[in-house]
Motif scaffolding. Structure first.
Motif, PDB file in Angstrom:
ATOM      1  N   UNK B 362       0.785  -1.226   0.000  1.00  0.00           N
ATOM      2  CA  UNK B 362       0.000   0.000   0.000  1.00  0.00           C
ATOM      3  C   UNK B 362       0.827   1.291   0.000  1.00  0.00           C
ATOM      4  N   UNK B 363       1.786   1.365   0.910  1.00  0.00           N
ATOM      5  CA  UNK B 363       2.561   2.604   1.012  1.00  0.00           C
ATOM      6  C   UNK B 363       3.306   2.891  -0.291  1.00  0.00           C
ATOM      7  N   UNK B 364       3.866   1.842  -0.894  1.00  0.00           N
ATOM      8  CA  UNK B 364       4.588   2.029  -2.153  1.00  0.00           C
ATOM      9  C   UNK B 364       3.653   2.589  -3.227  1.00  0.00           C
ATOM     10  N   UNK B 365       2.433   2.074  -3.257  1.00  0.00           N
ATOM     11  CA  UNK B 365       1.476   2.520  -4.272  1.00  0.00           C
ATOM     12  C   UNK B 365       1.088   3.977  -4.040  1.00  0.00           C
ATOM     13  N   UNK B 366       0.840   4.326  -2.782  1.00  0.00           N
ATOM     14  CA  UNK B 366       0.411   5.687  -2.465  1.00  0.00           C
ATOM     15  C   UNK B 366       1.548   6.690  -2.706  1.00  0.00           C
ATOM     16  N   UNK B 367       2.772   6.286  -2.317  1.00  0.00           N
ATOM     17  CA  UNK B 367       3.915   7.194  -2.485  1.00  0.00           C
ATOM     18  C   UNK B 367       4.142   7.533  -3.959  1.00  0.00           C
ATOM     19  N   UNK B 368       3.868   6.563  -4.838  1.00  0.00           N
ATOM     20  CA  UNK B 368       4.150   6.802  -6.259  1.00  0.00           C
ATOM     21  C   UNK B 368       3.237   7.875  -6.839  1.00  0.00           C
ATOM     22  N   UNK B 369       2.179   8.242  -6.119  1.00  0.00           N
ATOM     23  CA  UNK B 369       1.278   9.282  -6.612  1.00  0.00           C
ATOM     24  C   UNK B 369       1.811  10.695  -6.327  1.00  0.00           C
TER      25      UNK B 369
END
Lengths: 428, 456
Positions: B362-369
């Motif tokens: 989750x964190x990786x996905x959110x950070x990429x935004x």
């Protein structure tokens, strides 16, 4: 609000990972949702295509030639021979130097921990020096604390099976292992991290100590086979160091579950998924779905410890495995597919699900979904259950992967075909 | 829930004639037989155990769970003392392909061991009790934070801690905040201020100003309250930014460190308070949000597995991890598009307890935004500290061995700031690399709200 992607793959084994990787090649956003750890952790790490015909003839020399004769409904018949070849090339690209066997269409014969030989299309490079077709005398080394591999027994089995070399087995003490039930990754960790161990000769590194232990028993054999515990992250270095120290080829014999070659394959696939930008959600099950009212799945529901979270995509791939992976389940009254309740043909009477001869033709071994040529699972009426759902790997029926030695090949080929279709359709 | 609200079976159709008769005596302990029978000994759990991989004294989760459970059916078997070596990372739960409730088995076995086999006069018992009841000591330290931080940092204190209590002398005690999160919250005006700010945010977003649905109750846990109060403040500001009114209910420790130390009675007392207070918040229309993944894990999984207070299931079903909640209820990624932060490079470690909730990516996905943010996942190994586990002198070395892979990957990563959702993983990351460690919510706060000066 749903978690949104273009393609959603349910299941994280070989079939699911292949489908996700193939779909991602089409430039779409792919997510893979996997509940528990996949059956790759039980798997030998060998990539079989077809070792025996459904009638039990074999071992087959050229599996691709034999595909044409498979009965209608077999997953290979559904996707066609060309797709199987393409899927293997796709695998070869991902595997790079980690696997061998791509130089020929013929099956290789890999010795197993029981001393039988298994026909397989691709094999981890760590097993390459051990092929049963190579006429080189072989020392098999077992360890007192690893009871799954009885080296003297496996060696005599190999000789009795007519292997073109002499095989000898010894059982030794693994330096640095203090528990009778040490886990296989404890062995691997000792070797990976070059831990210091105590031996009769004092303190030394785990790799040196192991080589010294084996060297004392090596006669004129030109290769030594170990159970598949020679390192995890640094397996190639471990093997190279042992070969240097012993002056002979070193290979691994694939073991039963839990299996390091299976885990290494899993790591390799998940690294590839990361590189391909596939998003992975693990540890939580898909439990339900909603349709759009027009025969397509609108979203699926993931149970995140009580929270039912919708996950939406254009295209879905079901890769949840067979009876062991729990993509196919059974109760006393029925056999069923637990997420979408797709049709699984089976006898109404449960005593007809099996035959008494354990190694006979077991009906339950072929239980699974029936797909069309696009791999969409079909309902009882022979129409696709959903327009945007495809099924791949062990959840499919119509083949007995254990008897045919076709499990990995079917997962690759069906994963490849379904992934490509799903990716293409989602990119429209 | 009051007695008058006890659910009845009256509404079940067709049960008019059926009157159940109790044939067997009420079970006095949990029956884990079906769970033990589900184990077909594939040993996948054993290959996931970070402790068994490096500690020769630990027989692994398969033994601690189903095998020990079966052994215990024989009257003359005590729980093996090796159960105390389990770090309670719960990786075996998500490893098991066959639905064996491993961590539930470990928790009950550990509790039985502590109850029946561990001397209540031993140093180990008191050390474990102190570590697992950190919540009881923290208020004192928080009252005199400067003194506490000074005393805890003295080498003589550490030496005494190791010699007298068996607390690893190499570890640095976490710093206590000068103002606790709850003190900050009260000064800020409590729930009433939050309601105003939420309404302002809704007005600004063009949403309905009065909205009873946009209400959360924050389970801050002990660590955000006494130590990393910036995480709690970030949560409040991020949720208010989305128009949520934040409530801060009374709460006790989530129980995680107590489960891990077999202090099930202490955990039960804490859980009873939490279930009561959080149920009341749910009645008030709030969802429960946690910022620590072990806290949310505890409320969601361990409570229903181990306790049956009224409302336990209700609390489990309405508890969310903070970022997960925003992703599902708001267009978090859309909101983050075009935002920026100062520090853009992170080495992210997913805590074991976030993995078990399906939150590891989750964190990786959110950070990429967020524009320009590069987060690198440092791999799927365990950090090795596992709450109180790595604080014990006898586990320190094992803990650091487990963490080695994560430290190496952090050092290989470009970033020199670490990122994780778990307070103790964060301690371990800092301890092993010297990096500054942030919580995902702090990055979201920086991106969405900006780093404000300390609010009055």
């Amino acid at each position: 609000m749903a978690i949104e992607d273009d393609v959603l793959v349910i299941g994280g084994g070989l079939a699911g990972a292949t489908a996700a990787l193939t779909a991602a090649e089409e430039g779409v956003q792919v997510r893979l949702v996997t509940h528990k750890q996949s059956t790759l952790r039980h798997a030998s790490g060998l990539i079989d295509v077809l070792g025996y015909t459904p009638a039990g003839e074999g071992p087959i020399v050229d599996p691709f030639e034999a595909l044409a004769d498979l009965p209608e409904g077999h997953p290979y018949e559904r996707v066609g021979t060309e797709a199987v070849r393409e899927a293997l090339s796709f695998f070869d690209e991902i595997a790079g130097d980690a696997y061998s066997g791509g130089h020929t269409a013929s099956n290789a014969l890999v010795p197993t921990h029981g001393g039988t030989v298994k026909p397989t299309a691709r094999y981890p490079v760590s097993t390459a020096a051990g092929l049963a077709s190579v006429p080189e005398d072989t020392l098999l080394v077992g360890f007192e604390t690893l009871t799954d591999f009885d080296a003297p027994l496996a060696a005599s089995h190999l000789e009795a099976a007519g292997a073109p070399f002499s095989a000898r087995g010894v059982t030794l003490t693994f330096p640095g292992i203090v528990r009778d039930d040490a886990k296989i990754n404890r062995y691997a960790h000792l070797l990976d991290h070059e831990e210091t161990v105590q031996t009769g000769a004092g303190e030394t590194s785990a790799r040196e100590a192991l080589a010294a232990t084996v060297d004392a028993h090596l006669k004129d054999e030109s290769r030594v086979g170990f159970p598949a515990i020679l390192g995890d992250d640094h397996a190639a270095d471990v093997r190279a160091d042992l070969e240097d120290a012993l002056g002979v080829d070193v290979f691994e014999v694939p073991m039963g579950p839990p299996s390091l070659p299976g885990m290494r394959l899993e790591d390799m696939l998940y690294d590839a998924l990361g590189d391909a930008g596939v998003r992975v959600t693990s540890g939580v099950p898909v439990i339900d779905y909603e349709t759009d009212g027009n025969g397509a799945i609108e979203h699926v529901v993931v149970d995140r410890h009580g929270q039912e979270v919708p996950y939406r995509a254009e295209q879905y791939v079901l890769a949840t495995g067979g009876l062991v992976g729990k993509g196919v389940r059974s109760e006393r009254e029925r056999v069923f597919e637990p997420i979408f309740d797709c049709h699984i043909p089976h006898a109404a009477e449960r005593y007809d699900w099996f035959v008494e001869d354990v190694f006979g033709e077991q009906p339950y071994a072929r239980f699974g979904l029936v797909p069309d040529r696009e791999l969409r699972p079909l309902g009882e009426d022979d129409d696709p259950e959903f327009s945007n759902l495809r099924a791949v790997g062990g959840v499919l029926g119509g083949y007995d992967y254990a008897a045919e030695k076709s499990g990995a090949g079917v997962s690759l080929a069906t994963g490849y075909v379904a992934g490509e279709r799903a990716g293409t359709e989602a990119s429209r | 829930m009051s007695d008058a609200e006890q659910p009845t079976d009256d509404h079940v159709p067709g049960d008019d004639e059926f009157e159940p008769i109790q044939v067997f005596p009420e079970a006095e302990e949990m029956d884990l037989r079906p769970g033990a029978d589900n184990c077909y000994k594939c040993s996948t759990c054993d290959t996931n155990c970070p402790v068994a991989e490096v500690d020769d004294e630990f027989p692994g989760p398969k033994f601690q769970g189903p095998e020990q459970w079966r052994l215990k059916r024989q009257d003359d078997h005590d729980i093996d003392d090796s159960v105390m070596k389990c770090s309670n990372c719960m990786r075996c739960d998500s490893a098991c392909p066959s639905e064996v409730p491993l961590s539930q088995m470990h928790n009950t076995a550990r509790a039985e061991y502590v109850e029946e086999n561990m001397s209540k006069f031993s140093r180990e018992y008191w050390r474990n009790r102190m570590l697992s009841n950190y919540r009881q000591l923290a208020p004192l330290a928080a009252t005199f934070p400067r003194t506490a931080n000074f005393v805890m940092g003295l080498s003589v204190t550490k030496w005494m801690g190791e010699k007298v209590l068996g607390i690893a002398g190499d570890r640095d005690f976490p710093e206590f905040a000068k103002t606790t999160f709850r003190e900050w919250w009260a000064k800020r005006g409590g729930n009433a201020t939050s309601r105003e700010r939420a309404q302002e945010a809704r007005a600004e977003r063009g949403a309905e100003v009065q909205n009873e649905d946009k209400r959360i109750a924050y389970f801050h846990g002990c660590y955000s309250n006494y130590n990393t109060t910036e995480v709690g403040k970030a949560l409040v500001r991020v949720f208010e930014h989305f128009g949520y009114e934040v409530m801060i209910p009374e709460q006790a420790c989530s129980g995680t460190p107590m489960f891990a130390n077999g202090m099930l009675d202490d955990a039960r007392r804490a859980a009873e308070t939490n279930v009561r207070e959080l149920s009341a918040a749910i009645e008030d229309g709030a969802d429960i949000i946690a910022s620590c993944t072990s806290c949310s894990m505890s409320l969601r999984q361990e409570y229903p597995e181990l306790f049956d207070f009224d409302g336990t299931e209700d609390v489990a079903e309405n508890t969310w991890e903070a970022v997960e909640y925003l992703r599902v209820h708001e267009d978090l990624e859309g909101e983050l598009e075009g935002t920026q932060v100062d520090d853009t490079n992170f080495a992210y470690h997913a805590p074991c307890h976030s993995r078990n909730q399906g939150l590891d990516g989750q964190t990786m996905e959110v950070m990429s935004a967020i524009d320009g943010v590069e987060a690198e996942d440092v791999g799927d190994s365990c950090s090795g500290i596992s709450g109180t586990y790595g604080w014990k002198e006898e586990n320190y070395e094992t803990s650091m061995k487990i963490g080695e892979e994560m430290f190496d990957h952090m050092e290989d990563a470009e970033a020199t700031t670490g990122l994780t959702e778990c307070p103790t993983c964060s301690m371990q990351m800092e301890h092993g690399t010297g990096y500054e460690i942030q919580h995902t919510l702090q990055v979201l706060e920086a991106a969405l709200v900006g780093t404000e000066l300390e609010e009055a």
